[in-house]
Design a protein around this motif. Structure first.
Motif, PDB file in Angstrom:
ATOM      1  N   SER A 179      -2.545   8.124 -12.431  1.00  0.00           N
ATOM      2  CA  SER A 179      -1.831   7.789 -11.196  1.00  0.00           C
ATOM      3  C   SER A 179      -2.567   8.328  -9.975  1.00  0.00           C
ATOM      4  O   SER A 179      -2.642   7.660  -8.933  1.00  0.00           O
ATOM      5  CB  SER A 179      -0.402   8.348 -11.242  1.00  0.00           C
ATOM      6  N   PHE A 180      -3.117   9.538 -10.096  1.00  0.00           N
ATOM      7  CA  PHE A 180      -3.918  10.083  -8.998  1.00  0.00           C
ATOM      8  C   PHE A 180      -5.157   9.219  -8.766  1.00  0.00           C
ATOM      9  O   PHE A 180      -5.555   8.977  -7.615  1.00  0.00           O
ATOM     10  CB  PHE A 180      -4.330  11.521  -9.309  1.00  0.00           C
ATOM     11  N   LEU A 181      -5.753   8.743  -9.853  1.00  0.00           N
ATOM     12  CA  LEU A 181      -6.896   7.840  -9.750  1.00  0.00           C
ATOM     13  C   LEU A 181      -6.517   6.560  -9.002  1.00  0.00           C
ATOM     14  O   LEU A 181      -7.287   6.067  -8.160  1.00  0.00           O
ATOM     15  CB  LEU A 181      -7.414   7.502 -11.148  1.00  0.00           C
ATOM     16  N   GLU A 182      -5.331   6.017  -9.288  1.00  0.00           N
ATOM     17  CA  GLU A 182      -4.890   4.800  -8.608  1.00  0.00           C
ATOM     18  C   GLU A 182      -4.713   5.040  -7.110  1.00  0.00           C
ATOM     19  O   GLU A 182      -4.987   4.149  -6.291  1.00  0.00           O
ATOM     20  CB  GLU A 182      -3.567   4.310  -9.219  1.00  0.00           C
ATOM     21  N   TYR A 241       0.829  -1.212   0.000  1.00  0.00           N
ATOM     22  CA  TYR A 241       0.000   0.000   0.000  1.00  0.00           C
ATOM     23  C   TYR A 241       0.861   1.259   0.000  1.00  0.00           C
ATOM     24  O   TYR A 241       0.645   2.184  -0.803  1.00  0.00           O
ATOM     25  CB  TYR A 241      -0.924  -0.042   1.220  1.00  0.00           C
ATOM     26  N   ILE A 242       1.856   1.296   0.886  1.00  0.00           N
ATOM     27  CA  ILE A 242       2.739   2.468   0.980  1.00  0.00           C
ATOM     28  C   ILE A 242       3.526   2.650  -0.308  1.00  0.00           C
ATOM     29  O   ILE A 242       3.645   3.773  -0.843  1.00  0.00           O
ATOM     30  CB  ILE A 242       3.698   2.339   2.184  1.00  0.00           C
ATOM     31  N   LEU A 243       4.051   1.552  -0.864  1.00  0.00           N
ATOM     32  CA  LEU A 243       4.810   1.645  -2.116  1.00  0.00           C
ATOM     33  C   LEU A 243       3.928   2.089  -3.278  1.00  0.00           C
ATOM     34  O   LEU A 243       4.366   2.832  -4.167  1.00  0.00           O
ATOM     35  CB  LEU A 243       5.462   0.297  -2.438  1.00  0.00           C
ATOM     36  N   THR A 244       2.671   1.633  -3.269  1.00  0.00           N
ATOM     37  CA  THR A 244       1.716   2.054  -4.310  1.00  0.00           C
ATOM     38  C   THR A 244       1.480   3.554  -4.238  1.00  0.00           C
ATOM     39  O   THR A 244       1.494   4.247  -5.268  1.00  0.00           O
ATOM     40  CB  THR A 244       0.376   1.309  -4.147  1.00  0.00           C
ATOM     41  N   LEU A 245       1.260   4.073  -3.027  1.00  0.00           N
ATOM     42  CA  LEU A 245       1.051   5.513  -2.859  1.00  0.00           C
ATOM     43  C   LEU A 245       2.285   6.297  -3.296  1.00  0.00           C
ATOM     44  O   LEU A 245       2.177   7.290  -4.032  1.00  0.00           O
ATOM     45  CB  LEU A 245       0.721   5.831  -1.395  1.00  0.00           C
ATOM     46  N   LEU A 246       3.465   5.847  -2.869  1.00  0.00           N
ATOM     47  CA  LEU A 246       4.699   6.569  -3.199  1.00  0.00           C
ATOM     48  C   LEU A 246       4.977   6.538  -4.699  1.00  0.00           C
ATOM     49  O   LEU A 246       5.345   7.555  -5.299  1.00  0.00           O
ATOM     50  CB  LEU A 246       5.876   5.958  -2.430  1.00  0.00           C
TER      51      LEU A 246
END
Length: 313
Positions: free
Chosen positions: A70-73, A38-43
């Motif tokens: 990317s903002f959508l993701e 989750y953290i890596l996805t956000l970063l």
């Protein structure tokens, strides 16, 4: 809806999300793995948004669409992953009726928006490669922003009818959802255990299938024309660059649509109930995690911009 259905429609005030039942040690291990993911996805996705925002060379329609994607993701993973992580550490694993429907609406609206963005990105590549002379006059920044607004607005309007229909369904007692989020299929299955709901299942299935197949075949058709044009490019370097861009987009399309089609073409049909949560997990958690790597690793401009953002020489 019958009068009997109306009388029992509000007996369930909360649902139990089973998630991934296993021993506490395994639950904590899964929590750790998905928390890091989750953290890596956000970063990763935030890095792409920042790279496009701060590097003026990327202020082009293709990268504006990519930044919005990317903002959508980021929004997409926030619609389900935080609750899933909390449930790993929870003993009750409950979610209120209202929160469940809210999660259902945002999760599916963001998924619909993703289908539309992938279609618009395919249209952008089709114009750029098949009609390069017309591309600057057609795909202006203003028109690109209009397409972005269309995706967000239409994405959140498309799934209103199914969600409204779900709010009217009778939930008369069974409240255990064998999933990690409030998904359409399990909710329809719970309601159908009370009274037959063939009309609602048909409408939800039709709307899901229409969206999925219409956008998927449009994307495949666009990239078929693109690839046909690419093989005719005389320059080897130009051909390689076009192939690289298109292959990145197609990889994301097949990752997303492959798992989505397995899950939502026939919601409520009860097919492969044990597997549904895993296909949902794949496209809602793992696909947003892989997308930044797919889009950046094969794109020199994006790699250079990311190095600039991260302060890497």
């Amino acid at each position: 809806m019958t009068s009997e259905a109306r009388n029992i429609s509000h007996t369930v005030s909360e649902f139990i999300l089973l998630g991934f039942p296993c021993r506490w040690e395994i639950q904590f291990l899964l929590f750790s793995i998905f928390f890091v993911t989750y953290i890596l996805t956000l970063l990763g996705n935030m890095a792409i948004v920042c790279a496009v925002r701060w590097d003026r060379r990327l202020h082009t329609p293709m990268y504006i669409l990519l930044a919005n994607f990317s903002f959508l993701e980021i929004c997409y993973v926030n619609s389900d992953v935080p609750n899933m992580l909390a449930n790993f550490l929870s003993h009750t694993k409950t979610i209120s009726f209202a929160r469940c429907l809210l999660q259902l609406y945002f999760f599916f609206s963001l998924g619909t928006t993703e289908c539309l963005f992938l279609s618009i990105m395919a249209y952008d590549r089709f114009l750029a490669i098949c009609h390069p002379l017309h591309y600057p006059t057609v795909m202006t920044i203003k028109f690109c922003c209009s397409l972005v607004i269309f995706c967000w607005v239409y994405g959140f309007l498309w799934f209103l009818i199914p969600v409204i229909l779900v709010t009217q369904l009778p939930f008369c007692g069974p409240n255990v959802i064998d999933d990690f989020l409030c998904d359409l299929g399990p909710l329809l299955a719970l309601a159908s255990a009370c009274v037959p709901i063939p009309g609602t299942v048909l409408i939800c299935g039709t709307m899901s299938s229409l969206l999925i197949f219409a956008t998927f075949f449009y994307i495949i058709g666009s990239y078929t024309l693109v690839l046909r044009a690419v093989v005719q490019v005389p320059s080897i370097a130009g051909r390689k660059k076009a192939f690289s861009t298109c292959s990145s987009h197609l990889a994301v399309v097949f990752l997303f649509y492959g798992s989505v089609m397995m899950t939502y073409v026939s919601p409520g049909s009860g097919q492969a109930e044990g597997m549904q949560k895993f296909t949902t997990l794949f496209y809602s958690v793992l696909t947003p995690f892989f997308n930044p790597m797919i889009y950046s690793l094969r794109n020199k401009e994006m790699k250079d911009a990311l190095k600039k953002v991260l302060g890497v020489s």
